[in-house]
Design a protein around this motif. Structure first.
Motif, PDB file in Angstrom:
ATOM      1  N   THR A  21      85.220  58.395  46.451  1.00 31.61           N
ATOM      2  CA  THR A  21      83.773  58.373  46.655  1.00 31.61           C
ATOM      3  C   THR A  21      83.174  57.439  47.836  1.00 31.61           C
ATOM      4  OG1 THR A  21      83.387  56.655  45.094  1.00 31.61           O
ATOM      5  CG2 THR A  21      83.452  58.838  44.302  1.00 31.61           C
ATOM      6  N   GLU A  22      82.151  57.839  48.192  1.00 31.94           N
ATOM      7  CA  GLU A  22      81.668  56.758  49.327  1.00 31.94           C
ATOM      8  C   GLU A  22      81.558  55.465  48.982  1.00 31.94           C
ATOM      9  OE1 GLU A  22      77.994  58.455  50.919  1.00 31.94           O
ATOM     10  OE2 GLU A  22      78.874  60.486  51.321  1.00 31.94           O
ATOM     11  N   GLY A  23      81.662  54.544  49.942  1.00 31.66           N
ATOM     12  CA  GLY A  23      81.549  53.279  49.421  1.00 31.66           C
ATOM     13  C   GLY A  23      82.735  52.617  48.799  1.00 31.66           C
ATOM     14  N   ARG A  24      82.441  51.362  48.227  1.00 29.30           N
ATOM     15  CA  ARG A  24      83.701  50.450  47.757  1.00 29.30           C
ATOM     16  C   ARG A  24      83.695  50.902  46.154  1.00 29.30           C
ATOM     17  NH1 ARG A  24      83.137  44.579  50.381  1.00 29.30           N
ATOM     18  NH2 ARG A  24      83.658  45.210  52.683  1.00 29.30           N
ATOM     19  N   THR A  25      82.772  51.192  45.752  1.00 22.60           N
ATOM     20  CA  THR A  25      82.911  51.498  44.130  1.00 22.60           C
ATOM     21  C   THR A  25      83.354  52.767  43.680  1.00 22.60           C
ATOM     22  OG1 THR A  25      81.198  49.598  43.784  1.00 22.60           O
ATOM     23  CG2 THR A  25      81.717  51.318  41.884  1.00 22.60           C
ATOM     24  N   GLN A  26      84.403  52.677  42.870  1.00 23.32           N
ATOM     25  CA  GLN A  26      85.047  54.113  42.641  1.00 23.32           C
ATOM     26  C   GLN A  26      84.291  54.424  41.141  1.00 23.32           C
ATOM     27  OE1 GLN A  26      86.982  56.376  44.574  1.00 23.32           O
ATOM     28  NE2 GLN A  26      86.313  54.736  46.015  1.00 23.32           N
ATOM     29  N   TYR A  27      83.408  55.422  41.031  1.00 23.17           N
ATOM     30  CA  TYR A  27      82.531  55.432  40.128  1.00 23.17           C
ATOM     31  C   TYR A  27      83.355  56.641  38.805  1.00 23.17           C
ATOM     32  CZ  TYR A  27      78.606  53.239  41.887  1.00 23.17           C
ATOM     33  OH  TYR A  27      77.885  52.137  42.482  1.00 23.17           O
ATOM     34  N   GLU A  41      83.470  53.548  36.399  1.00 23.82           N
ATOM     35  CA  GLU A  41      82.412  52.318  36.481  1.00 23.82           C
ATOM     36  C   GLU A  41      81.066  52.766  35.964  1.00 23.82           C
ATOM     37  OE1 GLU A  41      82.615  49.099  37.554  1.00 23.82           O
ATOM     38  OE2 GLU A  41      84.609  49.240  37.941  1.00 23.82           O
ATOM     39  N   ARG A  42      80.198  51.474  35.491  1.00 18.52           N
ATOM     40  CA  ARG A  42      78.841  51.723  35.061  1.00 18.52           C
ATOM     41  C   ARG A  42      78.120  52.273  36.204  1.00 18.52           C
ATOM     42  NH1 ARG A  42      74.227  48.624  34.956  1.00 18.52           N
ATOM     43  NH2 ARG A  42      72.842  49.041  32.987  1.00 18.52           N
TER      44      ARG A  42
END
Length: 67
Positions: A21-27, A41-42
């Protein structure tokens, strides 16, 4: 995800299936035992899409090896 790609469940872990996914957080992630797409992730809509009416999280599924 495994069913849609025609992968047997043991192959999900062996093939290096991952979600990007875009960004650092993998949702999102692929559950190794079921092959289902799950949240990793929440997801806080108000934090991600404060001023946007339609909130969309885009991701890519990468499967290593030949299909």
């Amino acid at each position: 995800v495994a069913k849609d790609l025609g992968l047997q469940l043991p192959a999900v872990g062996d093939r290096g299936v991952r979600i990007v996914t875009e960004g650092r957080t993998q949702y999102f992630a692929v559950h190794g035992k079921t092959g289902h797409l799950v949240t990793a992730e929440r997801i806080d809509r108000e934090q991600l899409c404060r001023l946007v009416e339609k909130c969309v999280l885009r991701c890519e599924l990468i499967v290593e090896g030949e299909m």
